[in-house]
Design a protein around this motif. Structure first.
Motif, PDB file in Angstrom:
ATOM      1  N   ALA A 141     -90.732 -37.081 -11.700  1.00  0.00           N
ATOM      2  CA  ALA A 141     -90.969 -35.523 -11.524  1.00  0.00           C
ATOM      3  C   ALA A 141     -91.081 -35.183 -10.030  1.00  0.00           C
ATOM      4  N   PRO A 142     -90.716 -34.246  -9.721  1.00  0.00           N
ATOM      5  CA  PRO A 142     -90.537 -33.654  -8.089  1.00  0.00           C
ATOM      6  C   PRO A 142     -92.183 -33.623  -7.748  1.00  0.00           C
ATOM      7  N   GLY A 143     -92.342 -34.178  -6.491  1.00  0.00           N
ATOM      8  CA  GLY A 143     -93.644 -34.022  -5.911  1.00  0.00           C
ATOM      9  C   GLY A 143     -94.608 -34.948  -6.378  1.00  0.00           C
ATOM     10  N   ASP A 144     -95.924 -35.269  -5.723  1.00  0.00           N
ATOM     11  CA  ASP A 144     -96.995 -35.871  -6.163  1.00  0.00           C
ATOM     12  C   ASP A 144     -98.205 -35.050  -5.708  1.00  0.00           C
ATOM     13  N   TYR A 145     -99.533 -35.655  -5.915  1.00  0.00           N
ATOM     14  CA  TYR A 145    -100.657 -35.171  -5.202  1.00  0.00           C
ATOM     15  C   TYR A 145    -100.719 -35.158  -3.754  1.00  0.00           C
ATOM     16  N   LEU A 146    -100.075 -36.002  -3.147  1.00  0.00           N
ATOM     17  CA  LEU A 146    -100.029 -36.094  -1.623  1.00  0.00           C
ATOM     18  C   LEU A 146     -99.073 -35.184  -1.090  1.00  0.00           C
ATOM     19  N   GLN A 174    -107.817 -36.265  -7.263  1.00  0.00           N
ATOM     20  CA  GLN A 174    -108.350 -35.256  -7.220  1.00  0.00           C
ATOM     21  C   GLN A 174    -109.876 -35.187  -7.331  1.00  0.00           C
ATOM     22  N   TYR A 175    -110.557 -36.082  -7.934  1.00  0.00           N
ATOM     23  CA  TYR A 175    -111.929 -36.279  -8.095  1.00  0.00           C
ATOM     24  C   TYR A 175    -112.620 -37.180  -7.246  1.00  0.00           C
ATOM     25  N   HIS A 176    -111.754 -37.971  -6.472  1.00  0.00           N
ATOM     26  CA  HIS A 176    -112.395 -38.888  -5.422  1.00  0.00           C
ATOM     27  C   HIS A 176    -113.046 -39.909  -6.209  1.00  0.00           C
ATOM     28  N   ALA A 177    -113.037 -40.329  -7.401  1.00  0.00           N
ATOM     29  CA  ALA A 177    -113.890 -41.493  -8.041  1.00  0.00           C
ATOM     30  C   ALA A 177    -112.764 -42.257  -8.945  1.00  0.00           C
ATOM     31  N   PRO A 178    -113.582 -43.454  -9.126  1.00  0.00           N
ATOM     32  CA  PRO A 178    -112.698 -44.516  -9.992  1.00  0.00           C
ATOM     33  C   PRO A 178    -112.191 -43.630 -11.407  1.00  0.00           C
ATOM     34  N   VAL A 179    -111.001 -43.959 -11.657  1.00  0.00           N
ATOM     35  CA  VAL A 179    -110.595 -43.439 -13.003  1.00  0.00           C
ATOM     36  C   VAL A 179    -111.293 -43.896 -14.321  1.00  0.00           C
ATOM     37  N   GLY A 198    -114.013 -33.080 -23.192  1.00  0.00           N
ATOM     38  CA  GLY A 198    -113.416 -34.317 -23.444  1.00  0.00           C
ATOM     39  C   GLY A 198    -112.174 -34.750 -22.538  1.00  0.00           C
ATOM     40  N   LEU A 199    -111.311 -36.025 -22.889  1.00  0.00           N
ATOM     41  CA  LEU A 199    -110.345 -36.233 -22.344  1.00  0.00           C
ATOM     42  C   LEU A 199    -109.093 -35.393 -22.400  1.00  0.00           C
ATOM     43  N   GLY A 200    -108.998 -34.327 -23.288  1.00  0.00           N
ATOM     44  CA  GLY A 200    -108.006 -33.293 -23.340  1.00  0.00           C
ATOM     45  C   GLY A 200    -108.017 -32.353 -21.921  1.00  0.00           C
ATOM     46  N   SER A 201    -109.178 -31.925 -21.704  1.00  0.00           N
ATOM     47  CA  SER A 201    -109.268 -31.008 -20.598  1.00  0.00           C
ATOM     48  C   SER A 201    -109.049 -31.797 -19.162  1.00  0.00           C
ATOM     49  N   LEU A 202    -109.677 -33.018 -19.279  1.00  0.00           N
ATOM     50  CA  LEU A 202    -109.451 -33.977 -18.027  1.00  0.00           C
ATOM     51  C   LEU A 202    -108.012 -34.396 -17.686  1.00  0.00           C
ATOM     52  N   MET A 203    -107.391 -34.564 -18.766  1.00  0.00           N
ATOM     53  CA  MET A 203    -105.998 -34.937 -18.911  1.00  0.00           C
ATOM     54  C   MET A 203    -104.978 -33.608 -18.145  1.00  0.00           C
ATOM     55  N   LEU A 204    -105.524 -32.348 -18.867  1.00  0.00           N
ATOM     56  CA  LEU A 204    -104.539 -31.387 -18.393  1.00  0.00           C
ATOM     57  C   LEU A 204    -104.933 -31.089 -16.844  1.00  0.00           C
ATOM     58  N   ASN A 205    -106.081 -31.110 -16.301  1.00  0.00           N
ATOM     59  CA  ASN A 205    -106.486 -30.803 -14.919  1.00  0.00           C
ATOM     60  C   ASN A 205    -105.575 -31.979 -14.051  1.00  0.00           C
ATOM     61  N   ALA A 206    -105.393 -33.510 -14.531  1.00  0.00           N
ATOM     62  CA  ALA A 206    -104.807 -34.415 -13.844  1.00  0.00           C
ATOM     63  C   ALA A 206    -103.553 -34.099 -13.780  1.00  0.00           C
ATOM     64  N   TYR A 250    -102.854 -41.535 -11.109  1.00  0.00           N
ATOM     65  CA  TYR A 250    -103.458 -42.748 -11.632  1.00  0.00           C
ATOM     66  C   TYR A 250    -104.549 -42.258 -12.767  1.00  0.00           C
ATOM     67  N   LEU A 251    -104.895 -41.044 -12.707  1.00  0.00           N
ATOM     68  CA  LEU A 251    -105.742 -40.336 -13.843  1.00  0.00           C
ATOM     69  C   LEU A 251    -104.966 -40.138 -14.980  1.00  0.00           C
ATOM     70  N   VAL A 252    -103.648 -39.649 -14.834  1.00  0.00           N
ATOM     71  CA  VAL A 252    -102.985 -39.440 -15.827  1.00  0.00           C
ATOM     72  C   VAL A 252    -102.620 -40.567 -16.547  1.00  0.00           C
ATOM     73  N   MET A 253    -102.106 -41.720 -15.844  1.00  0.00           N
ATOM     74  CA  MET A 253    -101.878 -43.124 -16.414  1.00  0.00           C
ATOM     75  C   MET A 253    -102.942 -43.688 -16.881  1.00  0.00           C
ATOM     76  N   GLY A 254    -104.372 -43.433 -16.465  1.00  0.00           N
ATOM     77  CA  GLY A 254    -105.386 -44.114 -17.064  1.00  0.00           C
ATOM     78  C   GLY A 254    -105.808 -43.330 -18.374  1.00  0.00           C
ATOM     79  N   GLY A 255    -105.636 -42.137 -18.508  1.00  0.00           N
ATOM     80  CA  GLY A 255    -105.784 -41.390 -19.884  1.00  0.00           C
ATOM     81  C   GLY A 255    -104.778 -41.691 -20.899  1.00  0.00           C
ATOM     82  N   LEU A 256    -103.519 -41.767 -20.438  1.00  0.00           N
ATOM     83  CA  LEU A 256    -102.348 -42.347 -21.368  1.00  0.00           C
ATOM     84  C   LEU A 256    -102.630 -43.758 -21.862  1.00  0.00           C
ATOM     85  N   TYR A 257    -103.165 -44.783 -20.811  1.00  0.00           N
ATOM     86  CA  TYR A 257    -103.289 -46.060 -21.222  1.00  0.00           C
ATOM     87  C   TYR A 257    -104.374 -45.962 -22.308  1.00  0.00           C
TER      88      TYR A 257
END
Length: 324
Positions: free
Chosen positions: A30-35, A83-88, A271-279, A286-293
């Motif tokens: 996908a084009p671009g990333d968080y950085l 985004q959250y500056h915390a461990p996934v 829940g995880l749904g809103s967290l994943m949407l924001n991610a 890493y938050l997206v991958m963590g949620g998918l995992y």
């Protein structure tokens, strides 16, 4: 049973690897990333962005990035959220209980009502009760979960019977133990009702079809000719319906999880749904991958439970799986 469980767990390994690799690849393509979003901030220098890319290994080839992530994910070290500056892992741990609260509750209710309503409709084929149950099924199978959630929000806002949004009331800490339980149950009512209605509508059709097929089988014709009572027929019908019904539970778990994500977003359930949407919106890799995992593991565990139930009900299933 142990060998059956071992083979099932062995089959789960390529599933996890395949799902996570494809997800990682799509996210990276996908084009671009968080950085890249930080480049729009004049206070962040290009040197800082390059330093962050090296720190997180984002300057390395995709395959190498994935292998490093997978190695850490096996140990449940899911990385650090931009985004959250915390461990996934900590972010998911805060939300996963809320998601399981919805999915497990709605699964138990939907499977109970689907089996009961489907069985009654099958035994009373062609009756007014059967037609009403089928009308219920067709209606809620045609309504998307998010739209039903919107309708329930509107109804709740007009009546004020149930709260909308969140999991607790502002005065939750001041309530008694019983009051706290009741408060959480009231907040759960709308999302659980939404998921239960949608899931029940699909499941009961399978139960009804299985009952009708059994009642029209030559075995039942023979039993009726011998003057077997209705209760004996019901007992045999239940045994025959359990196999296909249990098989579908694994697929329904996937539907519940995906439906729960939409319902959580619409009803503002933490829940995880809103967290994943924001991610996803912020491209927090890493938050997206963590949620998918974690979501993939939940699906595998759910399907494994369905397989174990099916193997327990019908020993021929586990014997066939072990031979394969």
């Amino acid at each position: 049973m142990f060998r059956f469980l071992f083979f099932r767990l062995l089959q789960a390994i390529p599933t996890v690897v395949g799902v996570t690799f494809l997800s990682f690849l799509l996210i990276k393509l996908a084009p671009g990333d968080y950085l890249d979003q930080l480049k729009l901030n004049p206070q962040v220098s290009p040197q800082t962005i390059e330093m962050l890319k090296k720190q997180y290994g984002l300057d390395q080839p995709i395959i190498l990035q994935y292998l490093k992530w997978l190695k850490s994910a096996i140990l449940f070290d899911l990385g650090y959220s931009f985004q959250y500056h915390a461990p996934v892992a900590d972010l998911i741990k805060e939300r996963i209980g809320n998601t399981l609260l919805l999915t497990v509750s709605s699964a138990i209710l939907s499977w109970f009502f689907a089996f009961f309503l489907g069985f009654v409709a099958g035994m009373k084929e062609g009756s007014l009760l059967d037609k009403l149950i089928r009308l219920f099924s067709y209606t809620f199978m045609s309504v998307p979960s998010f739209f039903l959630a919107f309708l329930l929000i509107l109804l709740s806002a007009k009546t004020g019977i149930l709260p909308v949004g969140g999991i607790k009331s502002p005065n939750y800490d001041n309530l008694s133990t019983v009051g706290k339980v009741v408060d959480i149950l009231r907040h759960m009512a709308l999302p659980v009702l939404t998921l239960t209605l949608i899931s029940t509508a699909g499941l009961l059709r399978l139960v009804r079809s299985s009952v009708i097929e059994f009642l029209n089988s030559p075995v039942v014709v023979m039993l009726k000719a011998k003057g077997v009572s209705q209760w004996v027929l019901i007992k045999h019908a239940i045994k025959n319906v359990l196999n296909p019904f249990t098989t579908l539970i694994g697929f329904e778990i996937a539907g519940l999880l995906s439906g729960a994500a939409l319902v959580e977003i619409v009803l503002d359930w933490p829940g995880l749904g809103s967290l994943m949407l924001n991610a996803v919106l912020s491209q927090d890799l890493y938050l997206v991958m963590g949620g998918l995992y974690i979501g993939t593991l939940m699906l595998i565990v759910g399907n494994l439970i369905a397989d174990l139930l099916l193997a327990w009900i019908d020993p021929r299933v586990r014997e066939r799986e072990v031979r394969i």
